[in-house]
Design an enzyme around this catalytic site. Structure first.
Site, PDB file in Angstrom:
ATOM      1  N   GLU A 174       0.851  -1.194   0.000  1.00 41.30           N
ATOM      2  CA  GLU A 174       0.000   0.000   0.000  1.00 41.30           C
ATOM      3  C   GLU A 174       0.887   1.245   0.000  1.00 41.30           C
ATOM      4  O   GLU A 174       1.990   1.245   0.531  1.00 41.30           O
ATOM      5  CB  GLU A 174      -0.876  -0.021   1.253  1.00 41.30           C
ATOM      6  CG  GLU A 174      -1.825   1.162   1.377  1.00 41.30           C
ATOM      7  CD  GLU A 174      -2.593   1.148   2.688  1.00 41.30           C
ATOM      8  OE1 GLU A 174      -3.738   1.618   2.695  1.00 41.30           O
ATOM      9  OE2 GLU A 174      -2.047   0.673   3.712  1.00 41.30           O
ATOM     10  N   LYS A 201      -9.772   0.766  -2.279  1.00 37.06           N
ATOM     11  CA  LYS A 201      -9.896   0.315  -0.883  1.00 37.06           C
ATOM     12  C   LYS A 201     -11.259   0.686  -0.310  1.00 37.06           C
ATOM     13  O   LYS A 201     -11.687   1.842  -0.376  1.00 37.06           O
ATOM     14  CB  LYS A 201      -8.780   0.949  -0.059  1.00 37.06           C
ATOM     15  CG  LYS A 201      -8.715   0.500   1.397  1.00 37.06           C
ATOM     16  CD  LYS A 201      -7.513   1.171   2.071  1.00 37.06           C
ATOM     17  CE  LYS A 201      -7.373   0.753   3.515  1.00 37.06           C
ATOM     18  NZ  LYS A 201      -6.203   1.420   4.150  1.00 37.06           N
ATOM     19  N   CYS A 237      -4.864  -3.425   2.847  1.00 42.15           N
ATOM     20  CA  CYS A 237      -4.564  -3.106   4.248  1.00 42.15           C
ATOM     21  C   CYS A 237      -5.731  -3.298   5.229  1.00 42.15           C
ATOM     22  O   CYS A 237      -6.033  -4.414   5.616  1.00 42.15           O
ATOM     23  CB  CYS A 237      -4.002  -1.692   4.338  1.00 42.15           C
ATOM     24  SG  CYS A 237      -3.068  -1.366   5.865  1.00 42.15           S
TER      25      CYS A 237
END
Length: 280
Positions: free
Chosen positions: A44, A117, A158
């Site tokens: 990330e 995300k 993440c």
């Protein structure tokens, strides 16, 4: 379809200099390719780590002229390898927040898949660290599968790691390989990183690849490192530990069918009622 493939994980230390960050990742990616990696994955925030939300927003660029994305596309083409960009900050024209977007790049440098995300890291940790990702990031709203010659990839980033329903859905939709690029804080990484990644692999019966950021960054942020590859039985096949490095490991995707045949829980979801929320 070949079932054995070498995966390369790149573990850099990213700062607020995009050109230097790209150069660092390029050197590590070439090392992984020299070791035989056919899929190379970065963490990330591979383009930029700012000291605050304002710096992060300012670093965002539209996809069509993002310098880091173009550099990564050139790398994929140069190395003739599949290339997973863990994420970069992509800001559409006129927007006041970025998308934290992961890309799968084909060996010819073309974009094969994009994932924004979904879950944003807005937390106050016991250590006193405070994070408000929603100040600079707009959330995505859909899961993504991508086809590789050797696997079907389910993409995430993440903080998504803490939401197992996403991975259940990806596995049930056909993913046998799951990417979880991250910039996990040292505090949460030491406590939860290994156990959560192993749990996601076991729950889905899929391979998990998790390239991670390591080191000190602007704004007094520290990340944990320990880029991992975990097999469908929950065994850690590679752990990069601490430091700037690349690791390469061969996986056998036939292990997915074996694990799912032994414990087929990934497809045993019944419908059931939940109790009403208790009064506060």
């Amino acid at each position: 379809m070949a079932r054995r493939v070498k995966i390369g994980l790149v573990q850099p230390n990213i700062w607020d200099d995009m050109d230097a960050n790209v150069a660092q990742i390029a050197a590590l990616a070439r090392q992984a390719r020299a070791d035989g990696a056919e899929l190379i994955a970065t963490p990330e925030n591979s383009g930029f780590m700012g000291a605050n939300a304002a710096a992060s927003v300012a670093a965002g660029r539209p996809e069509e002229r993002h310098p880091a994305l173009q550099a990564f596309r050139d790398m994929a083409k140069e190395m003739s390898a599949w290339f997973l960009v863990g994420s970069i900050a992509v800001k559409p024209e006129g927007a006041n927040r970025n998308f934290n977007r992961s890309y799968l790049l084909a060996p010819d440098g073309e974009i094969a898949a994009r994932y924004d995300k979904i879950h944003l890291f807005d937390v106050d940790l016991p250590s006193g660290e405070t994070y408000r990702e929603s100040n600079s990031i707009a959330a995505g709203d859909r899961g993504v599968l991508a086809s590789l010659p050797f696997a079907t990839l389910g993409m995430s980033v993440c903080y998504d790691l803490r939401f197992p329903g996403l991975y259940r859905g990806l596995a049930q939709a056909g993913a046998d390989l799951i990417s979880i690029p991250a910039a996990f804080t040292r505090t949460t990484g030491e406590a939860h990183w290994h156990v959560l990644l192993r749990a996601r692999a076991i729950e889905t019966g899929a391979f998990v690849i998790a390239p991670a950021m390591w080191g000190n960054h602007p704004g007094n942020r520290q990340t944990y490192g320990h880029s991992l590859v975990v097999d469908p039985w929950g065994r850690v096949l590679a752990d990069a530990g601490e430091g700037v490095r690349a690791v390469t490991v061969e996986i056998d995707l036939a292990e997915v069918a074996k694990a799912r045949a032994q414990i087929p829980a990934w497809r045993h979801d019944p419908s059931y009622a939940m109790p009403a929320r208790a009064a506060e």
